[in-house]
Design a protein around this motif. Sequence first.
Motif, mmCIF file in Angstrom:
data_model
loop_
_atom_site.group_PDB
_atom_site.id
_atom_site.type_symbol
_atom_site.label_atom_id
_atom_site.label_comp_id
_atom_site.label_asym_id
_atom_site.label_seq_id
_atom_site.Cartn_x
_atom_site.Cartn_y
_atom_site.Cartn_z
ATOM 1 N N GLN A 63 0.821 -1.201 0.000
ATOM 2 C CA GLN A 63 0.000 0.000 0.000
ATOM 3 C C GLN A 63 0.860 1.259 0.000
ATOM 4 O OE1 GLN A 63 -3.359 -0.117 -0.373
ATOM 5 N NE2 GLN A 63 -3.129 2.091 -0.719
ATOM 6 N N VAL A 64 1.936 1.241 0.797
ATOM 7 C CA VAL A 64 2.858 2.381 0.826
ATOM 8 C C VAL A 64 3.506 2.573 -0.545
ATOM 9 C CG1 VAL A 64 4.988 3.286 1.821
ATOM 10 C CG2 VAL A 64 3.313 2.157 3.292
ATOM 11 N N LEU A 65 3.920 1.485 -1.152
ATOM 12 C CA LEU A 65 4.563 1.540 -2.462
ATOM 13 C C LEU A 65 3.636 2.130 -3.515
ATOM 14 C CD1 LEU A 65 7.041 0.707 -4.224
ATOM 15 C CD2 LEU A 65 5.880 -1.485 -4.580
ATOM 16 N N PHE A 66 2.404 1.664 -3.549
ATOM 17 C CA PHE A 66 1.458 2.124 -4.555
ATOM 18 C C PHE A 66 1.023 3.569 -4.295
ATOM 19 C CE2 PHE A 66 0.127 -2.587 -4.939
ATOM 20 C CZ PHE A 66 1.243 -2.836 -5.701
ATOM 21 N N ASP A 67 0.931 3.952 -3.018
ATOM 22 C CA ASP A 67 0.567 5.334 -2.694
ATOM 23 C C ASP A 67 1.635 6.307 -3.186
ATOM 24 O OD1 ASP A 67 -1.773 4.540 -1.542
ATOM 25 O OD2 ASP A 67 -1.066 4.677 0.529
ATOM 26 N N GLU A 68 2.899 5.938 -2.991
ATOM 27 C CA GLU A 68 3.985 6.800 -3.441
ATOM 28 C C GLU A 68 4.000 6.908 -4.966
ATOM 29 O OE1 GLU A 68 5.831 8.647 -1.491
ATOM 30 O OE2 GLU A 68 4.662 7.820 0.152
ATOM 31 N N LEU A 100 11.813 4.828 -8.348
ATOM 32 C CA LEU A 100 10.830 5.833 -7.933
ATOM 33 C C LEU A 100 11.520 7.127 -7.510
ATOM 34 C CD1 LEU A 100 8.263 3.713 -5.880
ATOM 35 C CD2 LEU A 100 7.998 4.619 -8.179
ATOM 36 N N LEU A 101 12.614 7.004 -6.804
ATOM 37 C CA LEU A 101 13.357 8.177 -6.345
ATOM 38 C C LEU A 101 13.900 8.972 -7.529
ATOM 39 C CD1 LEU A 101 14.451 9.750 -3.925
ATOM 40 C CD2 LEU A 101 16.463 8.268 -3.960
ATOM 41 N N ILE A 115 9.704 8.466 -0.012
ATOM 42 C CA ILE A 115 10.493 7.351 -0.519
ATOM 43 C C ILE A 115 11.552 6.893 0.481
ATOM 44 C CG2 ILE A 115 12.070 6.645 -2.357
ATOM 45 C CD1 ILE A 115 10.433 8.264 -4.286
ATOM 46 N N PRO A 116 12.222 7.800 1.232
ATOM 47 C CA PRO A 116 13.131 7.291 2.276
ATOM 48 C C PRO A 116 12.423 6.403 3.293
ATOM 49 C CG PRO A 116 13.582 9.595 1.843
ATOM 50 C CD PRO A 116 12.326 9.261 1.075
ATOM 51 N N HIS A 117 11.203 6.796 3.645
ATOM 52 C CA HIS A 117 10.409 5.947 4.542
ATOM 53 C C HIS A 117 10.077 4.624 3.864
ATOM 54 C CE1 HIS A 117 7.334 4.637 7.340
ATOM 55 N NE2 HIS A 117 6.436 4.632 6.355
ATOM 56 N N LEU A 118 9.826 4.683 2.570
ATOM 57 C CA LEU A 118 9.545 3.464 1.815
ATOM 58 C C LEU A 118 10.743 2.513 1.859
ATOM 59 C CD1 LEU A 118 7.678 1.961 -0.271
ATOM 60 C CD2 LEU A 118 8.889 3.236 -2.035
ATOM 61 N N VAL A 119 11.955 3.059 1.702
ATOM 62 C CA VAL A 119 13.162 2.234 1.745
ATOM 63 C C VAL A 119 13.345 1.626 3.134
ATOM 64 C CG1 VAL A 119 15.674 2.248 1.509
ATOM 65 C CG2 VAL A 119 14.266 3.544 -0.101
ATOM 66 N N ASP A 120 13.133 2.427 4.177
ATOM 67 C CA ASP A 120 13.262 1.913 5.554
ATOM 68 C C ASP A 120 12.281 0.779 5.809
ATOM 69 O OD1 ASP A 120 15.247 3.730 6.060
ATOM 70 O OD2 ASP A 120 13.891 5.218 6.943
ATOM 71 N N THR A 121 11.064 0.968 5.330
ATOM 72 C CA THR A 121 10.045 -0.081 5.498
ATOM 73 C C THR A 121 10.442 -1.348 4.754
ATOM 74 O OG1 THR A 121 8.369 1.660 5.610
ATOM 75 C CG2 THR A 121 7.592 -0.590 5.277
ATOM 76 N N ILE A 126 2.825 9.863 -10.142
ATOM 77 C CA ILE A 126 2.058 9.904 -11.384
ATOM 78 C C ILE A 126 1.213 11.170 -11.441
ATOM 79 C CG2 ILE A 126 0.157 8.811 -12.637
ATOM 80 C CD1 ILE A 126 1.245 6.112 -11.735
ATOM 81 N N TYR A 127 0.584 11.491 -10.322
ATOM 82 C CA TYR A 127 -0.256 12.683 -10.250
ATOM 83 C C TYR A 127 0.574 13.942 -10.505
ATOM 84 C CZ TYR A 127 -3.567 16.083 -8.338
ATOM 85 O OH TYR A 127 -4.414 17.152 -8.171
ATOM 86 N N SER A 128 1.773 13.998 -9.948
ATOM 87 C CA SER A 128 2.666 15.138 -10.166
ATOM 88 C C SER A 128 3.011 15.292 -11.642
ATOM 89 C CB SER A 128 3.959 14.958 -9.362
ATOM 90 O OG SER A 128 3.702 14.820 -7.998
ATOM 91 N N HIS A 129 3.333 14.183 -12.285
ATOM 92 C CA HIS A 129 3.701 14.197 -13.703
ATOM 93 C C HIS A 129 2.537 14.704 -14.551
ATOM 94 C CE1 HIS A 129 6.245 11.942 -16.936
ATOM 95 N NE2 HIS A 129 6.014 13.198 -17.247
#
Length: 360
Positions: free
Chosen positions: A255-260, A323-324, A295-301, A265-268
Motif C-alpha cells: 500500500q505504501v509503495l502504490f501510494d507513493e 521511484l526516487l 520514498i526514504p520511509h519506503l526504503v526503511d520499510t 504519477i499525479y505530479s507528472h
Amino acid sequence: MKLGARMLKTGIAVSVALYIATLIGLPSATYTGIAAAFAIQPNIFRSFQTMFEQIYANILGVIFAAVVVFTLGNDPIIIGITTIIVIGVCMYLKMNENTISLAIIAVLAVMESTEMMLFNFAGLRLFSLTLGIVTAFFVNMLFFPPKYELRLFKQIDQMTADILQWLRISTRHLSDDPALKGEIDRLDKEITYIDNTYSLYSEERIYRRKSRVPKMRKLVIFRQMIVTSKKSLETLRAFYQYDDKIDTIPKEFQQVLFDELDKIIYSHERLLLSAMGKIKKNQTKSVEDITTPRIPHLVDTLIKVYEKNETERLSLLPLASRLLEYHKEILHLQKLLYSYQKFHENINLNFKKRRRRIVP
C-alpha cells in the motif's frame, strides 16, 4: 497508408521542377525531377544544408565524369570504376546517402552516349540537376512548413499518458504480462521517434532576436520532458520485472509503495496539464507541497520487511531507487516549467490538445 507532408512536398517539387525544365527547354528534364526528389528534407535547415552539399556533389560528379569521358571514353567498365571513385570521394567528405546517390546520377548522366559536345552536354546535365535541387529547396521552404513544436509535445503527451496508464494498471495487477511486454517494446520505439523529432525541432533557426531566448528555454523544457518520460518508462519496466516479488511482501508495504507511485504519477500529469495552460500559473501550493514523497520511509520499510529473510533481503531496493530517480526528474521539470511561465508570461507554449480525464 498515411499521406505525410514530406510525401506531398516531394510530389510538388518533382512537378514544379519538371514544369520549369520543360518551360525553359532543357533536354532530359527527367534528371531535374530526380534531383528534386532526392533534395527534399524534413526541415528548412537540413534542406539548406543539403542544397549546397548536393550542388557540390553534382559538380564533383560532373567534373570526374567529363574528365574520364574526355580521356578514357565511356566504356561500362570505365563508368563503374568512375562511380567507385566518386563514391569514395563523397564518403571521404562525409556526405549523406542521398547526396552520394545524386552524385552517381550525375556521373551516369554525363557518361551516357551523346553526339553533343562533351562540355556543353556536361554543363546542361549539371544545370538540370542543380535546378531540381534549388526547386526542392524553395518548395520545402514555402509549402507545408513543419510544426515540430506541436508535434513533439503531442508525441510526449501521448507516450506519457500510455506509460502512466500502464503503471496504474500494473500496480493493481490488472495487466496482462505479454501485452505489457509488447507495450514496453513499442514505447521504446516511440522514444526513438521522439528523440528524432526533438533533433529536428532543435535544428530550426530563429532569426528574430526577441524569440530566440524563449525558443532556447522551450528546448530545455522539452529535453527535460523527454528525460522524465524515459524515467517513467524505466519505472514501468521495473514494476514489470519485479511483479512476482511484490506479491510476496506484506500488504501494508504494498500500500505504501502504490501510494507513493500514485503521488508521482499525479505530479507528472499536473505538470503536463500546466504546460498546456490548463492549470493556474499562480498556484497556492506547488506540486512538491501537494505530493511530498516518502520514498526514504519506503526504503526503511522495505529493509525492515526483509530483515527476517536473508535470501530475499533488499531485492526490491532497485524498484524504490527507480521511484526516487523518477520523482527527482519531475521536480526538475517543475522548476524549469515554472521558471518559463514566470519569465515569459506573455508567450504561451500553445500546446492545444484534448487530454484524457485523470483517474483520481
